[in-house]
Design a protein around this motif. Structure first.
Motif, short mmCIF file in Angstrom:
data_model
loop_
_atom_site.label_atom_id
_atom_site.label_comp_id
_atom_site.label_asym_id
_atom_site.label_seq_id
_atom_site.Cartn_x
_atom_site.Cartn_y
_atom_site.Cartn_z
N VAL A 69 -21.38 -1.76 10.20
CA VAL A 69 -19.66 -1.88 10.17
C VAL A 69 -19.09 -2.79 9.30
O VAL A 69 -19.30 -3.92 8.79
N ILE A 70 -18.35 -2.31 8.59
CA ILE A 70 -17.54 -2.34 7.42
C ILE A 70 -16.13 -2.64 7.04
O ILE A 70 -15.55 -1.34 8.30
N ARG A 71 -15.22 -2.94 7.25
CA ARG A 71 -13.51 -2.29 6.91
C ARG A 71 -13.16 -2.49 6.16
O ARG A 71 -12.66 -3.51 5.53
N PRO A 72 -12.75 -1.46 5.62
CA PRO A 72 -12.05 -1.72 4.17
C PRO A 72 -10.65 -1.20 4.53
O PRO A 72 -10.20 -0.14 5.21
N VAL A 73 -9.67 -2.05 3.17
CA VAL A 73 -8.74 -1.86 3.39
C VAL A 73 -7.97 -1.70 1.83
O VAL A 73 -8.27 -2.24 1.51
N MET A 74 -7.75 -0.66 1.56
CA MET A 74 -6.70 -0.30 0.32
C MET A 74 -5.37 -0.56 0.23
O MET A 74 -4.53 -0.28 0.97
N ASP A 75 -4.64 -1.49 -1.47
CA ASP A 75 -3.26 -0.81 -1.15
C ASP A 75 -2.83 -0.71 -3.39
O ASP A 75 -4.33 -1.61 -3.55
N VAL A 76 -2.59 0.18 -3.20
CA VAL A 76 -2.36 0.50 -4.43
C VAL A 76 -0.74 -0.32 -4.56
O VAL A 76 0.31 0.93 -4.19
N ILE A 77 -0.32 -1.32 -5.58
CA ILE A 77 1.09 -1.46 -6.10
C ILE A 77 1.97 -1.23 -6.67
O ILE A 77 1.03 -1.63 -8.16
N GLY A 78 2.48 -0.27 -7.29
CA GLY A 78 2.96 0.03 -8.56
C GLY A 78 4.20 -0.16 -9.02
O GLY A 78 5.31 -0.74 -7.91
N PRO A 79 4.85 0.00 -10.28
CA PRO A 79 6.01 -0.09 -10.36
C PRO A 79 7.18 0.88 -9.67
O PRO A 79 8.22 0.72 -9.57
N HIS A 80 6.47 2.01 -9.07
CA HIS A 80 7.57 3.06 -8.00
C HIS A 80 7.42 3.48 -6.98
O HIS A 80 7.61 4.12 -7.26
N GLY A 81 6.25 2.59 -6.60
CA GLY A 81 5.75 3.07 -5.02
C GLY A 81 4.55 2.12 -5.32
O GLY A 81 4.64 1.51 -5.62
N LEU A 82 3.99 2.21 -3.78
CA LEU A 82 2.55 1.71 -3.37
C LEU A 82 1.98 3.28 -2.61
O LEU A 82 2.25 4.38 -1.47
N LEU A 83 0.83 3.13 -2.41
CA LEU A 83 -0.23 3.50 -1.53
C LEU A 83 -1.33 3.15 -0.41
O LEU A 83 -1.38 1.85 -1.24
N HIS A 84 -1.65 2.95 0.28
CA HIS A 84 -2.28 2.78 0.86
C HIS A 84 -2.88 3.33 2.35
O HIS A 84 -2.79 4.45 2.77
N VAL A 97 -1.32 7.45 2.96
CA VAL A 97 0.26 7.38 2.70
C VAL A 97 0.38 6.39 1.46
O VAL A 97 0.37 5.88 1.12
N ILE A 98 1.86 7.68 0.86
CA ILE A 98 1.87 7.28 -0.13
C ILE A 98 3.51 6.88 0.01
O ILE A 98 4.40 7.63 0.91
N TYR A 99 4.28 5.61 -0.42
CA TYR A 99 5.74 5.18 -0.09
C TYR A 99 5.98 5.27 -1.40
O TYR A 99 5.71 4.81 -2.50
N SER A 100 7.46 5.54 -2.01
CA SER A 100 8.11 4.96 -2.78
C SER A 100 9.66 4.68 -2.52
O SER A 100 10.47 4.70 -1.93
N GLY A 101 10.55 4.20 -3.27
CA GLY A 101 12.03 4.64 -3.71
C GLY A 101 12.26 3.23 -4.27
O GLY A 101 11.82 2.25 -4.65
N SER A 102 13.37 2.88 -4.36
CA SER A 102 13.53 1.52 -6.21
C SER A 102 14.32 0.70 -4.74
O SER A 102 14.60 -0.28 -4.89
N GLU A 103 15.02 1.17 -2.73
CA GLU A 103 15.47 0.34 -2.96
C GLU A 103 14.83 -0.12 -1.43
O GLU A 103 14.82 -1.73 -1.10
#
Length: 173
Positions: A69-84, A97-103
């Motif tokens: 058993v392993i437990r991977p987690v990944m986030d990509v954090i960029g100037p315009h959003g986030l992928l989780h 899951v993709i998140y975006s927005g300036s506020e």
């Protein structure tokens, strides 16, 4: 996995890694089995990835390759959003899951991950065979491999030093 990050985000410039040995080994082996890794890209994007072969509470959902058993987690954090990954739904769906927005970040999209852990390695070997026979061109080049190795070496140095480390010149290929 690191190949796909490099193909997507470009040139890696720095790596920060925290590594540890969490699970006792009766044979006295001291191989690190838990890590958190951040890869910084020239584009401003950052990939944060963690996994553990030992820590029971690390990560959102277990995955059992190779019978462990392993437990991977990944986030990509960029100037315009986030992928989780994986989703934080109660069932921890196998989705990006993709998140975006300036506020503030709001979910804008999600899509299923193509996981074919059972057949992927076989396809990789078949592709390698076809490349050797001259019937296909490699999807990943020797330069791609050098870049991955440069990141891994920087991660090992960072795990030892406790500081971010510069990715070697091989990653520029």
């Amino acid at each position: 996995t690191i190949d796909s990050y490099n193909m997507t985000f470009g040139k890696p410039v720095k790596v920060f890694a925290v590594t540890d040995k969490m699970k006792p080994d009766p044979r006295g082996v001291y191989a690190r089995d838990t890590y958190a890794l951040t890869i910084f890209y020239e584009s401003g994007d950052k990939v944060v990835f963690s996994s553990s072969w030992a820590a029971p509470g690390m990560g959102d959902r277990p995955w059992t390759p190779y019978g462990r058993v392993i437990r991977p987690v990944m986030d990509v954090i960029g100037p315009h959003g986030l992928l989780h990954y994986p989703s934080e739904d109660p069932g921890f769906a196998d989705e990006y899951v993709i998140y975006s927005g300036s506020e503030g970040y709001e979910e804008t999209d999600r899509f299923a991950v193509r996981n074919d852990h059972g057949a992927g390695f076989v396809r990789e070997l078949k592709h390698f065979h076809e490349c050797i026979r001259g019937r296909e061109r490699p999807l990943c080049t020797a330069g791609d491999g050098q870049a991955v190795v440069a990141i891994i070496h920087a991660a090992h140095r960072s795990g030892d030093s406790g500081l971010p480390e510069t990715v070697g010149a091989a990653a520029a290929l």
